[in-house]
Write an enzyme that holds these catalytic residues in place. Structure first.
Site, PDB file in Angstrom:
ATOM      1  N   LYS A   1      -9.892   1.812  -2.176  1.00  0.00           N
ATOM      2  CA  LYS A   1     -10.110   1.399  -0.787  1.00  0.00           C
ATOM      3  C   LYS A   1     -11.516   1.774  -0.338  1.00  0.00           C
ATOM      4  O   LYS A   1     -11.915   2.941  -0.398  1.00  0.00           O
ATOM      5  CB  LYS A   1      -9.055   2.065   0.102  1.00  0.00           C
TER       6      LYS A   1
ATOM      7  N   CYS B   1      -5.670  -2.903   2.858  1.00  0.00           N
ATOM      8  CA  CYS B   1      -5.404  -2.678   4.274  1.00  0.00           C
ATOM      9  C   CYS B   1      -6.649  -2.805   5.172  1.00  0.00           C
ATOM     10  O   CYS B   1      -7.095  -3.903   5.457  1.00  0.00           O
ATOM     11  CB  CYS B   1      -4.738  -1.318   4.460  1.00  0.00           C
TER      12      CYS B   1
ATOM     13  N   GLU C   1       0.850  -1.186   0.000  1.00  0.00           N
ATOM     14  CA  GLU C   1       0.000   0.000   0.000  1.00  0.00           C
ATOM     15  C   GLU C   1       0.891   1.243   0.000  1.00  0.00           C
ATOM     16  O   GLU C   1       1.897   1.312   0.695  1.00  0.00           O
ATOM     17  CB  GLU C   1      -0.888   0.004   1.254  1.00  0.00           C
TER      18      GLU C   1
END
Length: 274
Positions: free
Chosen positions: A112, A153, A42
């Site tokens: 995300k 994440c 990331e």
């Protein structure tokens, strides 16, 4: 093809885009000698910091970073999941991951979905939503190996997302991430083992190396977990490349031995993709 040779590039990200991309190039070239599928962390071109997201952001069209990764995928004849970068579209910023095929073509992108807004008392406070916008699309990509799912994440903390990707045929769930020194030791390995075990798939997480000079300290520990919930490979905190061969036929075997997905009570509950 059921066997895939993965390479997890745990890059030491610094406050210098050109240096980060040169480091990524060197690691990709090295990793490609022993792998089919390379994964970056990331924010691999950018320090993990809201002000740096603004400074380092790029539009997808004509992106300096993406053009370089595309060329590297083509030159090395490998798939590359380009962790994530701060992507700009109009007046919005996204934390976005791009998957390139062997020809250097973008075959999937994931923004995300769950923004990292936390406040662990006396330990860490971070609010991505101060500058980033959440994505709203589930990401499942077709590859020569089969379907793969992509999250980023904090997305891994939400089991509904992993289940939807699995229900749509994903055999590997990739989560480029950057857990910190508070949440990492407590939850990183546990979450990857859990999502793999819950869905009887492979789960892969790739993080930046720990850079003590940065404002945000990444936990590192890039990881591969199996459909049985085992840790197959795990890095430490320093910069390194982790190689791991996985066999997708193991998924069928595990699901036959422990038929969790078949035994769901969908007459009582169901995760629905909207």
């Amino acid at each position: 093809m059921t066997k895939i040779k993965l390479a997890l590039c745990q890059i030491n990200v610094i406050d210098d885009k050109d240096a980060n991309l040169e480091n990524a190039r060197l690691m990709i070239n090295k990793a490609s000698q022993k792998s089919d599928f390379i994964v970056l962390p990331e924010m691999f071109n950018c320090p993990y910091s809201n002000d740096k997201f603004i400074e380092y952001c790029e539009e997808e069209k004509g992106s300096y970073t993406l053009d370089k990764i595309s060329s590297l995928a083509f030159e090395n004849n490998v798939y590359i999941l380009a962790g994530s970068i701060p992507e700009k579209e109009d007046d919005k910023l996204f934390n976005t991951s791009y998957l390139f095929d062997r020809q250097g073509k973008i075959i999937a992108k994931h923004r995300k979905m769950h923004l990292f807004d936390i406040d662990v008392k006396d330990k860490i406070t971070f609010k991505e939503s101060d500058v980033l916008t959440a994505g709203n699309e589930f990401t499942i990509a077709d590859t020569e190996f089969g379907k793969v799912g992509i999250g980023i994440c904090y997305d891994i903390r939400f089991p509904e997302l992993a289940r939807i990707m699995t229900e749509n045929g994903a055999l590997i769930l990739f989560y480029p991430g950057a857990f910190n020194m508070t949440t990492g030791p407590a939850h990183w390995q546990l979450l990857f083992r859990s999502r793999a075990l819950d869905n009887q798939v492979y789960c892969v997480g790739v993080a930046p190396a720990l850079n003590k000079d940065a404002s945000y300290h990444s936990y590192g520990h890039s990881i591969v977990t199996s459909p049985w919930g085992e840790v197959l490979a795990e890095a430490g905190q320093k910069e390194e490349i982790i190689f791991c061969e996985i066999d997708l036929s193991e998924i069928k075997k595990v699901r036959e031995e422990l038929p969790l997905l078949k035994n769901k009570r969908e007459d009582l509950y169901k995760v629905i993709e909207k």
